[in-house]
Design a protein around this motif. Structure first.
Motif, PDB file in Angstrom:
ATOM      1  N   ALA A 224      40.488   2.968  57.438  1.00  0.00           N
ATOM      2  CA  ALA A 224      41.059   3.262  56.118  1.00  0.00           C
ATOM      3  C   ALA A 224      39.958   3.168  55.072  1.00  0.00           C
ATOM      4  O   ALA A 224      39.010   2.387  55.214  1.00  0.00           O
ATOM      5  CB  ALA A 224      42.182   2.284  55.793  1.00  0.00           C
ATOM      6  N   ILE A 225      40.062   3.968  54.036  1.00  0.00           N
ATOM      7  CA  ILE A 225      39.102   3.930  52.927  1.00  0.00           C
ATOM      8  C   ILE A 225      39.870   3.672  51.638  1.00  0.00           C
ATOM      9  O   ILE A 225      40.829   4.380  51.317  1.00  0.00           O
ATOM     10  CB  ILE A 225      38.310   5.243  52.821  1.00  0.00           C
ATOM     11  N   ILE A 226      39.474   2.636  50.928  1.00  0.00           N
ATOM     12  CA  ILE A 226      40.084   2.330  49.636  1.00  0.00           C
ATOM     13  C   ILE A 226      38.993   2.321  48.572  1.00  0.00           C
ATOM     14  O   ILE A 226      37.823   2.076  48.864  1.00  0.00           O
ATOM     15  CB  ILE A 226      40.821   0.974  49.649  1.00  0.00           C
ATOM     16  N   GLU A 227      39.376   2.604  47.348  1.00  0.00           N
ATOM     17  CA  GLU A 227      38.442   2.585  46.226  1.00  0.00           C
ATOM     18  C   GLU A 227      38.800   1.419  45.320  1.00  0.00           C
ATOM     19  O   GLU A 227      39.950   1.275  44.907  1.00  0.00           O
ATOM     20  CB  GLU A 227      38.507   3.898  45.443  1.00  0.00           C
ATOM     21  N   MET A 228      37.814   0.582  45.018  1.00  0.00           N
ATOM     22  CA  MET A 228      38.044  -0.600  44.204  1.00  0.00           C
ATOM     23  C   MET A 228      37.133  -0.580  42.986  1.00  0.00           C
ATOM     24  O   MET A 228      36.038  -0.006  43.017  1.00  0.00           O
ATOM     25  CB  MET A 228      37.796  -1.871  45.026  1.00  0.00           C
ATOM     26  N   ASN A 229      37.597  -1.213  41.915  1.00  0.00           N
ATOM     27  CA  ASN A 229      36.786  -1.330  40.705  1.00  0.00           C
ATOM     28  C   ASN A 229      35.800  -2.478  40.840  1.00  0.00           C
ATOM     29  O   ASN A 229      36.096  -3.503  41.468  1.00  0.00           O
ATOM     30  CB  ASN A 229      37.674  -1.592  39.485  1.00  0.00           C
ATOM     31  N   ALA A 230      34.629  -2.323  40.256  1.00  0.00           N
ATOM     32  CA  ALA A 230      33.681  -3.431  40.194  1.00  0.00           C
ATOM     33  C   ALA A 230      34.352  -4.619  39.515  1.00  0.00           C
ATOM     34  O   ALA A 230      35.011  -4.471  38.488  1.00  0.00           O
ATOM     35  CB  ALA A 230      32.427  -3.016  39.424  1.00  0.00           C
TER      36      ALA A 230
END
Length: 324
Positions: A224-230
């Protein structure tokens, strides 16, 4: 939108953002972006790489009414419309005073009786005080301070220095109110040195980290690929995105038995193995190092901050490492 070009005594002019596309990005000074992206820590990269394109800035600025809190005074502050993708950064820049500030201004919103509005920088006047400063097109001036100093000389050497300071607020002011506030600062007096310190608001894109998650083969689940904020906590960010995390085979560090400690950093059920991109995380503290001393790639997700230092990039981690 105001497009008429008017010059006033402080070399503040109305213009358009297109007039100043050649304004160079300067180095940000005394940045406090982490007040917005809590957890990201001090910036370790040049934040100007996240500056918004000039053509999108006009549509992003907005004014926000803020209630009094422990961190903020009640008032109206600059904000952005796309909070999930953009944030308002703040920095201070200081430069010596010449005849005028040398800043071109553009009013994006105004015309109210209470002088509220949104005014941004549309360019820097050649030869003006601000030329060569960190201020650039699309920024908004929130506050201007004038520091005046004079050094007394005795026996051909400095013996004392006198300083005076005046400050005017200009955040969420109309063009006319902004100019009026800056014009209220004292004029130049021969024999004194003046410096401007300007509090600048700037729109930037939020740094993102793409996290690739790999599950144990026995779970028979695809990557799975998720995008997270710094600045996001790895464990919390994974859970809110529906990622299965807690490892039933993990033993608590304190009792050596099973059980979820609820992000207390004791149970190791949220332990992950960082296969790549470990430099995008904060450093381990002493307790975490002791718990995971047998695996240099291991991290407790509850103690890991992604994009630390306002970085962005890609990571690959293995979930539930005891099952691999």
């Amino acid at each position: 939108m105001i497009s008429q070009l008017v010059t006033v005594s402080l070399l503040l002019t109305k213009g358009t953002l297109g007039n100043a596309l050649s304004t160079p990005f300067g180095k940000t000074t005394r940045n406090i972006a982490t007040q917005t992206l809590q957890g990201a820590g001090p910036a370790t990269v040049d934040l100007n790489q996240y500056n918004l394109p000039v053509e999108t800035i006009e549509e992003e600025w907005c004014a926000v009414v803020v209630q009094k809190t422990a961190e903020n005074e009640e008032g109206i502050y600059l904000g952005c419309k796309s909070n999930s993708e953009v944030f308002v950064d703040t920095f201070l820049t200081t430069f010596p005073r010449k005849e005028g500030m040398g800043i071109e201004l553009l009013e994006l919103a105004g015309g109210r009786d209470d002088d509220l509005g949104i005014t941004v920088v549309s360019g820097l006047v050649p030869g003006g005080s601000a030329e060569g400063s960190e201020i650039m097109t699309g920024d908004s001036i929130a506050e201007v301070s004038l520091v005046r100093s004079k050094t007394k000389i005795g026996d051909n050497r400095p013996i004392s220095e006198q300083n005076q300071e005046w400050t005017v607020k200009t955040e969420c002011f109309s063009y006319d109110a902004t100019v009026k506030a800056i014009q209220s600062l004292p004029p130049i007096i021969e024999g004194y040195e003046d410096y401007f310190t300007v509090k600048v608001r700037r729109l930037r894109s939020r740094p993102k980290v793409r996290v690739k998650l790999q599950y144990p083969p026995e779970q028979n689940e695809p990557d799975a690929i998720i995008e997270m904020n710094a600045g996001e906590n790895l464990r919390q960010g994974m859970l809110v995105r529906g990622i299965k995390l807690n490892d039933p085979l993990a033993k608590r560090f304190d009792t050596k038995s099973g059980g979820n400690c609820g992000a207390g950093g004791l149970c190791r059920t949220c332990q992950v193995t960082v296969m790549s991109g470990g430099e995008l995380l904060n450093d381990q503290r002493v307790a975490e190092k002791q718990m995971l001393a047998d695996n240099s790639r291991a991290r407790l997700a509850c103690k890991a901050i992604v994009g630390f230092g306002m970085q962005e990039g890609d990571m690959t981690i293995r979930v539930n490492p005891n099952q691999w």
